[in-house]
Scaffold this motif. Structure first.
Motif, PDB file in Angstrom:
ATOM      1  N   ASP A  26       0.836  -1.201   0.000  1.00 22.10           N
ATOM      2  CA  ASP A  26       0.000   0.000   0.000  1.00 22.10           C
ATOM      3  C   ASP A  26       0.872   1.253   0.000  1.00 22.10           C
ATOM      4  N   LEU A  27       1.965   1.232   0.768  1.00 20.59           N
ATOM      5  CA  LEU A  27       2.890   2.361   0.789  1.00 20.59           C
ATOM      6  C   LEU A  27       3.579   2.517  -0.563  1.00 20.59           C
ATOM      7  N   ARG A  28       3.967   1.416  -1.162  1.00 23.52           N
ATOM      8  CA  ARG A  28       4.587   1.477  -2.489  1.00 23.52           C
ATOM      9  C   ARG A  28       3.624   2.095  -3.504  1.00 23.52           C
ATOM     10  N   LEU A  29       2.354   1.700  -3.453  1.00 29.25           N
ATOM     11  CA  LEU A  29       1.357   2.241  -4.372  1.00 29.25           C
ATOM     12  C   LEU A  29       1.192   3.740  -4.157  1.00 29.25           C
ATOM     13  N   THR A  30       1.184   4.180  -2.899  1.00 33.82           N
ATOM     14  CA  THR A  30       1.095   5.611  -2.602  1.00 33.82           C
ATOM     15  C   THR A  30       2.264   6.365  -3.213  1.00 33.82           C
ATOM     16  N   ILE A  31       3.465   5.838  -3.038  1.00 38.35           N
ATOM     17  CA  ILE A  31       4.669   6.484  -3.577  1.00 38.35           C
ATOM     18  C   ILE A  31       4.609   6.541  -5.096  1.00 38.35           C
ATOM     19  N   GLU A  32       4.162   5.473  -5.723  1.00 42.50           N
ATOM     20  CA  GLU A  32       4.084   5.436  -7.187  1.00 42.50           C
ATOM     21  C   GLU A  32       3.017   6.390  -7.712  1.00 42.50           C
ATOM     22  N   MET A  33       1.901   6.510  -7.005  1.00 35.94           N
ATOM     23  CA  MET A  33       0.849   7.437  -7.430  1.00 35.94           C
ATOM     24  C   MET A  33       1.318   8.882  -7.335  1.00 35.94           C
ATOM     25  N   ARG A  34       2.336   9.139  -6.515  1.00 33.30           N
ATOM     26  CA  ARG A  34       2.902  10.485  -6.409  1.00 33.30           C
ATOM     27  C   ARG A  34       4.105  10.673  -7.315  1.00 33.30           C
ATOM     28  N   GLY A  35       4.318   9.725  -8.225  1.00 31.17           N
ATOM     29  CA  GLY A  35       5.383   9.866  -9.194  1.00 31.17           C
ATOM     30  C   GLY A  35       6.718   9.289  -8.785  1.00 31.17           C
ATOM     31  N   GLY A  36       6.774   8.595  -7.651  1.00 31.04           N
ATOM     32  CA  GLY A  36       8.026   8.025  -7.178  1.00 31.04           C
ATOM     33  C   GLY A  36       8.175   6.562  -7.520  1.00 31.04           C
ATOM     34  N   GLN A  37       9.190   5.947  -6.952  1.00 38.27           N
ATOM     35  CA  GLN A  37       9.488   4.543  -7.169  1.00 38.27           C
ATOM     36  C   GLN A  37       9.879   3.922  -5.840  1.00 38.27           C
ATOM     37  N   ALA A  38       9.460   2.692  -5.605  1.00 37.93           N
ATOM     38  CA  ALA A  38       9.796   2.003  -4.361  1.00 37.93           C
ATOM     39  C   ALA A  38       9.844   0.503  -4.614  1.00 37.93           C
ATOM     40  N   HIS A  39      10.544  -0.208  -3.734  1.00 36.95           N
ATOM     41  CA  HIS A  39      10.631  -1.663  -3.808  1.00 36.95           C
ATOM     42  C   HIS A  39      10.194  -2.252  -2.477  1.00 36.95           C
ATOM     43  N   VAL A  40       9.537  -3.403  -2.523  1.00 32.27           N
ATOM     44  CA  VAL A  40       9.008  -4.048  -1.329  1.00 32.27           C
ATOM     45  C   VAL A  40       9.737  -5.369  -1.087  1.00 32.27           C
ATOM     46  N   PHE A  41      10.243  -5.549   0.132  1.00 34.21           N
ATOM     47  CA  PHE A  41      10.918  -6.778   0.538  1.00 34.21           C
ATOM     48  C   PHE A  41      10.391  -7.177   1.924  1.00 34.21           C
ATOM     49  N   PRO A  42       9.301  -7.933   1.984  1.00 32.21           N
ATOM     50  CA  PRO A  42       8.774  -8.349   3.290  1.00 32.21           C
ATOM     51  C   PRO A  42       9.778  -9.252   4.008  1.00 32.21           C
ATOM     52  N   CYS A  43       9.910  -9.056   5.316  1.00 30.60           N
ATOM     53  CA  CYS A  43      10.833  -9.878   6.094  1.00 30.60           C
ATOM     54  C   CYS A  43      10.537  -9.725   7.583  1.00 30.60           C
ATOM     55  N   ASP A  44      10.548 -10.839   8.297  1.00 28.69           N
ATOM     56  CA  ASP A  44      10.452 -10.819   9.749  1.00 28.69           C
ATOM     57  C   ASP A  44      11.865 -10.664  10.291  1.00 28.69           C
ATOM     58  N   LEU A  45      12.190  -9.485  10.785  1.00 29.27           N
ATOM     59  CA  LEU A  45      13.556  -9.173  11.200  1.00 29.27           C
ATOM     60  C   LEU A  45      13.917  -9.760  12.558  1.00 29.27           C
ATOM     61  N   SER A  46      13.002 -10.509  13.157  1.00 34.33           N
ATOM     62  CA  SER A  46      13.366 -11.276  14.350  1.00 34.33           C
ATOM     63  C   SER A  46      13.758 -12.702  13.984  1.00 34.33           C
ATOM     64  N   ASP A  47      13.666 -13.047  12.705  1.00 40.38           N
ATOM     65  CA  ASP A  47      14.023 -14.375  12.191  1.00 40.38           C
ATOM     66  C   ASP A  47      15.367 -14.257  11.472  1.00 40.38           C
ATOM     67  N   LEU A  48      16.424 -14.777  12.062  1.00 37.61           N
ATOM     68  CA  LEU A  48      17.761 -14.600  11.512  1.00 37.61           C
ATOM     69  C   LEU A  48      17.911 -15.259  10.141  1.00 37.61           C
ATOM     70  N   ALA A  49      17.284 -16.412   9.944  1.00 37.10           N
ATOM     71  CA  ALA A  49      17.360 -17.076   8.637  1.00 37.10           C
ATOM     72  C   ALA A  49      16.659 -16.233   7.571  1.00 37.10           C
ATOM     73  N   ALA A  50      15.547 -15.610   7.951  1.00 38.78           N
ATOM     74  CA  ALA A  50      14.827 -14.750   7.001  1.00 38.78           C
ATOM     75  C   ALA A  50      15.680 -13.532   6.635  1.00 38.78           C
ATOM     76  N   ILE A  51      16.448 -13.037   7.588  1.00 40.52           N
ATOM     77  CA  ILE A  51      17.333 -11.896   7.307  1.00 40.52           C
ATOM     78  C   ILE A  51      18.411 -12.301   6.313  1.00 40.52           C
ATOM     79  N   ASP A  52      18.943 -13.507   6.450  1.00 41.82           N
ATOM     80  CA  ASP A  52      19.960 -13.982   5.505  1.00 41.82           C
ATOM     81  C   ASP A  52      19.388 -14.017   4.093  1.00 41.82           C
ATOM     82  N   THR A  53      18.166 -14.519   3.954  1.00 36.63           N
ATOM     83  CA  THR A  53      17.515 -14.549   2.641  1.00 36.63           C
ATOM     84  C   THR A  53      17.289 -13.135   2.118  1.00 36.63           C
TER      85      THR A  53
END
Length: 668
Positions: free
Chosen positions: A424-451
């Protein structure tokens, strides 16, 4: 039941379509220019409904330029035709006002007649009343009133066209000054009172909030939130037997301009205005004098004069306040809305008190519409085209930082657990003429951080900045933590181990680039050691120490660090602690400005004066410092989560607020 809506991409239009989707059945056809199809598709995506169907056309063409085949295929099927596409801008010129407000209305009526629509709904404005002197009710229209600007004139003219030329049943809606959503603050542009917000921000940042300022009595104004306007229109449009009527969508109790400004001053934390000479003083001696010759009328005429407008353009105009807007700040007429109130009776739809949502409007403007970052040459130089990885980007400081990075031309890389919020935040940024990238991650999961590190390294052309913002706060005293060792583990897991794992994973790429700057969001608590925050402060102190040690090791590799010892910020993280509602805090937007300063200037630390004073106190007078902290420990209760409902009332609550104001920004 089917609907046709012009101006659906506009502010009121978007809210009206949402209301129709929520409360009505049937297709909603929305007029859209060929060049705006992409924007409409993003809006449809946000609405999440296949009932919204774009129809390509043009407000400046006969029958709105709609394809004749589509028109023929839908003749007799449109129950309600809402015409919202228009100019709602006091600063627009004559030609633009005529083309959009007058010609556009005539073309919309032509299409509604060709479609044999059930009812034509015209969104007009209280501006149609011009400078009528007295109470202007909903049965009144052409009273010979003076129309002081192209905007007023074309609003009057477009409503006249509906009344005299519309060949299908019609209803007219006259909103007052429309501001953002009273629940979310959502607004799409700077207009009306929003023009004054940059000045209020400067006052807040320059002067203490308790300092009274001298103001002028500029008469009455009238503002209503967009959610009220959309809900009222939806209800009134479907009320039986109301064709041929006009409805005033206004606040039944008009606000003085100074009271409105002061409501936003209070929301911003800026000093407020006092009016030593106002209508209470001048009404008696000038009661029999024509309005135009009274002090307020003379001031209004002086402001509207050509020399004054020129002078204002070179003064307040440079602060972002158009002189045309200043000349029409107050309303001459008082708007009667008894017909509207009667029609809405029992619906639960009413105008909320401005003071109840002024802070919501201010916060949304500061986080989304304030263009100070976009105009900052240093910010653009540092961030334009740069990839900025922001953890905890789904809300609070991280979300606003992402919006401001995008304003400056940077490319925010959004990291958090909640994918939907990030999208939703990425869509807001794009509608205002910007660009953004989304990388979901649980930062309490060390293996997920490695990925995550593997993906960021592989998919991004560069990692120019990393903002370690994600964090967890726990407010609980030691005596209530005896059997809760997991509080310390999970706080350390996210605030310390997660941040370090991310930096270690990205360090090879950072060293290769030789230009990455890391911003760690720490806490003023590291410097002041407030009671009940042992788990939280320890995790932040550990990250501070790690960064200080590593800074010396990588200084030659082009990797630099800034630690921000952030004061108390009004974010969702502190929301569960209800006593903070009464505490002085900085807003997420103010915190985001500090983060941007860290990225632009790259200092080793950014601290507050109080934080530095706390650090010095712990060094030179540790026993005295701990006595003060122990006093605060006994004044403030544990959180509701720790010991049940908080009991800070009466004298104890006053002590809490006094300490909070004295030590502004410290977590108690």
């Amino acid at each position: 039941m089917s609907y046709f809506v012009t101006g659906a991409t506009g502010f009121i239009g978007r809210f009206l379509v949402s209301e129709l989707l929520d409360h009505r059945e049937g297709e909603i056809y929305v007029l859209v220019r060929q060049g705006s199809l992409a924007r409409m598709e993003r809006l449809v995506q946000r609405w999440g409904s296949d009932r919204v169907i774009p129809v390509v056309g043009d407000l400046g063409a006969q029958s709105l330029g709609v394809d004749p085949e589509w028109l023929a295929g839908h003749r007799g099927s449109i129950d309600h035709f809402f015409h919202l596409a228009a100019i709602y801008d006091m600063t627009a010129d004559d030609a633009t006002n005529d083309a959009m407000n007058v010609d556009g209305t005539r073309h919309a009526i032509g299409l509604a007649e060709a479609l044999e629509a059930g009812c034509f709904h015209q969104v007009s404005s209280v501006a149609a009343a011009g400078e009528y002197d007295g109470v202007f009710d909903e049965t009144m229209f052409d009273q010979g009133q003076h129309l002081p600007s192209p905007y007023h004139r074309t609003k009057f003219e477009s409503e006249r066209i509906v009344r005299e030329e519309c060949g299908v049943p019609w209803r007219v809606y006259r909103p007052a000054i429309v501001v953002g959503d009273s629940e979310t603050g959502t607004m799409d542009k700077v207009d009306g009172p929003y023009y004054f917000f940059p000045v209020l921000k400067r006052l807040r940042d320059s002067l203490p909030s308790w300092l009274p300022l001298v103001g002028l009595d500029l008469g009455d104004t009238n503002v209503v939130p967009v959610d009220y306007v959309a809900k009222a229109m939806d209800h009134l449009a479907h009320a039986p037997g109301r064709d041929g009527e006009a409805f005033h969508l206004v606040n039944p109790e008009p606000q003085s301009v100074v009271e409105m400004i002061n409501a936003f001053c209070a929301a911003a934390g800026a000093p407020q205005f006092a009016t030593p000479i106002d209508r209470r003083v001048t009404s008696a001696p000038f009661g029999l004098v024509p309005r135009g010759l009274r002090p307020g009328g003379l001031v209004a005429k002086a402001i509207a004069s050509a020399p004054a407008q020129l002078a204002l353009g070179q003064t307040v105009g440079r602060a972002g306040i158009p002189p045309e807007v200043l000349a029409h700040t107050g309303f001459v007429p008082r708007f009667d809305s008894q017909r509207t109130e009667q029609a809405l009776a029992g619906s639960g739809i009413a105008v909320p008190v401005l003071e109840s949502y002024a802070r919501i409007l201010w916060n949304y403007w500061e986080e989304n519409l304030d263009q100070a970052t976009a105009r900052d040459a240093a910010a653009r130089k540092a961030l334009e085209g740069r990839y900025v990885v922001i953890t905890g980007a789904s809300s609070g400081i991280g979300q606003v930082t992402a919006l401001k990075v995008s304003q400056a031309g940077g490319i925010p890389v959004l990291v958090a657990r909640g994918k939907d919020k990030l999208e939703d935040l990425r869509l807001t940024i794009e509608m205002r003429g910007g660009q953004a990238h989304v990388f979901p991650c649980d930062l309490s999961d060390l293996a997920a951080i490695d990925t995550l590190c593997e993906r960021l390294t592989a998919e991004l052309p560069s990692i120019d900045y990393l903002v370690n913002n994600a964090g967890r706060s726990i407010r609980r005293s030691l005596k209530l933590s005896q059997d809760r060792f997991h509080d310390f583990e999970r706080t350390m897991q996210l605030n310390y181990f997660g941040a370090i794992r991310l930096m270690l994973g990205l360090m090879p790429r950072m060293r290769e680039q030789r230009r990455t700057h890391i911003v760690n969001i720490s806490s003023i608590g590291v410097q002041t050691s407030p009671p009940r925050f042992s788990a939280y402060v320890a995790s932040k102190a550990a990250l501070d120490a790690w960064s200080n040690v590593v800074s010396s090791e990588v200084v030659g590799d082009g990797v630099t660090f800034t630690t921000v010892h952030m004061p108390l910020v009004a974010t969702p993280m502190i929301a569960p602690t209800k006593l903070y509602d009464k505490f002085p805090t900085i807003s997420p937007a103010q915190a985001a400005d500090v983060v941007l300063k860290a990225m632009i200037e790259r200092p080793h630390e950014l601290n507050t004066l109080l934080g530095n004073a706390g650090a010095v106190a712990h060094t030179v007078a540790p026993k005295a410092a701990f006595r003060v902290l122990n006093m605060a420990y006994h004044v403030f209760p544990d959180s509701a989560a720790a010991r049940g409902p908080e009991t800070g009332t009466g004298k104890r609550e006053s002590e809490q607020v006094l300490l909070a104001k004295l030590f502004k920004g410290i977590h108690w």
